[in-house]
Design an enzyme around this catalytic site. Structure first.
Site: not given
Ligand code: ACO
Length: 371
Positions: A243, A302
């Protein structure tokens, strides 16, 4: 120049704060964990939109009525839309909505993906779309419209947890796009449709489908280490990991993993599927720590999103659209905030092309001069 705009602050917001060092997400002064314990998606919309629209009231009935209104557009679903990726079809149908700027338009934009996703999936399967039930919560109604009958309470609750978890997340790529469009004074539909384009990419909202492809490719927990090692050696990115902002575990991943484990306890997730996912997660984190020691790469939202959406019966090509189904509330809040507090967003680029040469004197032929 800062390639990728890391750490560049381009807006002040009261909406959400992503603390990448602490692994904390705050939405309008409430931690994600607190919101998940106390609010459903409708209540989170009201929280996000507070101060940006007059007459908010109880969002549930308003959103139910908006789903009914949007359903009228399902008659425009034709073969050309059915042959396209689902996100393209949903986006094309949403482009039919007025480019408005009021609460009624905002509610239609939130209602639209929840109605168009099941309608398009059913039409692709040769089934008729099922009209909304305005008395149900948004998540439960989406699944009812998809499956043609009410689903188990645990499944509806899991999708609601997902919608709450994904509703807003600082200035991610799609939210930035929504704010840029709003800064030009275009309408809310323009902001939302542009944001959907940014969300579509595999580095942003397009990752959860490929997470399932990865799990299927690995097949069994014993193959996880070697499969992942080969993928990294090919230069692939491991979907569902890493991320831009979080340097520790993404709190949304934590929340969604808990929701998936809850589903597994109620028999809605096959135990072998969860065991495989947990083995892949452990192997991937171990591998990334060894191969990319200078970059803390953790599980992102996700990874368990993919398992949750699979467990509630959504096909993998719908996952990015379902992300949009949640994040649309955040995009609209940011667009409103941009209009209220911001100016036209117009950054600069540094020109690195060929330098200007002095023009050489023109050479005209006799015929040119005659014209
Ligand atoms: N797998 C393997 N390597 C990775 C991964 C990954 N998932 N993520 C980052 N890296 C590596 C890069 O290869 C790069 O290595 P290098 O320095 O040796 O070249 C280094 O980490 C930094 O990569 P950047 O692209 O600069 O990092 P950035 O902060 O831009 O990446 C991103 C963030 C795009 C999410 C990235 O981690 C990624 O591609 N993840 C996989 C896709 C994914 O899961 N997307 C969903 C994100 S969550 C969301 O948007 C809702």
């Amino acid at each position: 120049m800062i390639n990728g705009l890391d750490d560049v602050v381009v807006a002040e917001t009261v909406l959400s704060d992503v603390d990448g060092q602490a692994g904390r997400l705050v939405i309008r002064g409430r931690s994600l964990e607190d919101l998940l314990a106390t609010a459903n998606y409708e209540q989170v919309i009201a929280l996000l939109w507070e101060g940006f629209f007059d007459g908010l009231g109880d969002i549930g009935p308003l959103l139910g009525a908006a789903r009914q209104e949007v359903f009228q557009h399902c008659r425009f679903v034709d073969e050309s839309l059915l042959g396209r990726p689902l996100l393209d079809g949903v986006r094309a149908l949403m482009a039919r909505l007025d480019d408005g700027s009021d609460l009624a338009n905002a509610l239609l934009l939130v209602a639209a993906p929840a109605v168009f996703i099941p309608a398009l999936i059913r039409r692709q399967r040769g089934l008729a779309p099922v009209p909304p039930d305005p008395t149900r919560l948004h998540a439960a109604d989406l699944l009812r419209m998809l499956h043609g009958q009410p689903v188990a309470a645990e499944q509806a609750a899991a999708l609601d947890r997902y919608l709450v978890t994904a509703c807003d997340h600082g200035l991610n790529a799609s939210t930035f796009v929504a704010r840029i469009v709003a800064s030009t004074r275009a309408g809310q539909t323009s902001s939302v449709i542009a944001a959907m384009g940014a969300l579509k990419g595999p580095l942003h909202g397009g990752a959860p489908g490929p997470v399932l492809d990865m799990l299927d490719g690995i097949g069994s927990p014993d193959h996880a280490g070697s499969w992942l090692e080969e993928a990294l050696a090919r230069g692939d990115r491991l979907m569902g990991f890493g991320h831009r902002v979080y340097r520790v575990r993404d709190p949304r991943a934590e929340a969604l993993k808990a929701a998936v484990q809850q589903l597994a306890r109620s028999g809605q997730v096959e135990p072998g599927r969860l065991r495989l996912a947990e083995a892949v997660e452990t192997a991937a984190l171990d591998l990334l720590a060894r191969k990319k020691p200078n970059r803390p790469l953790q599980t992102n939202t996700e990874f368990y999103t993919a398992l949750l959406l699979e467990a509630v019966g959504l096909p993998r090509d719908a996952f990015t659209c379902v992300f949009a189904c949640s994040r649309v509330a955040g995009w609209i809040a940011h667009a409103r905030e941009q209009l209220k507090t911001g100016r036209l967003i117009r950054p600069q680029s540094r020109y690195v092309g060929p330098i200007v040469r002095s023009p050489s004197p023109p050479t005209h032929s006799t015929e040119d001069r005659a014209q």
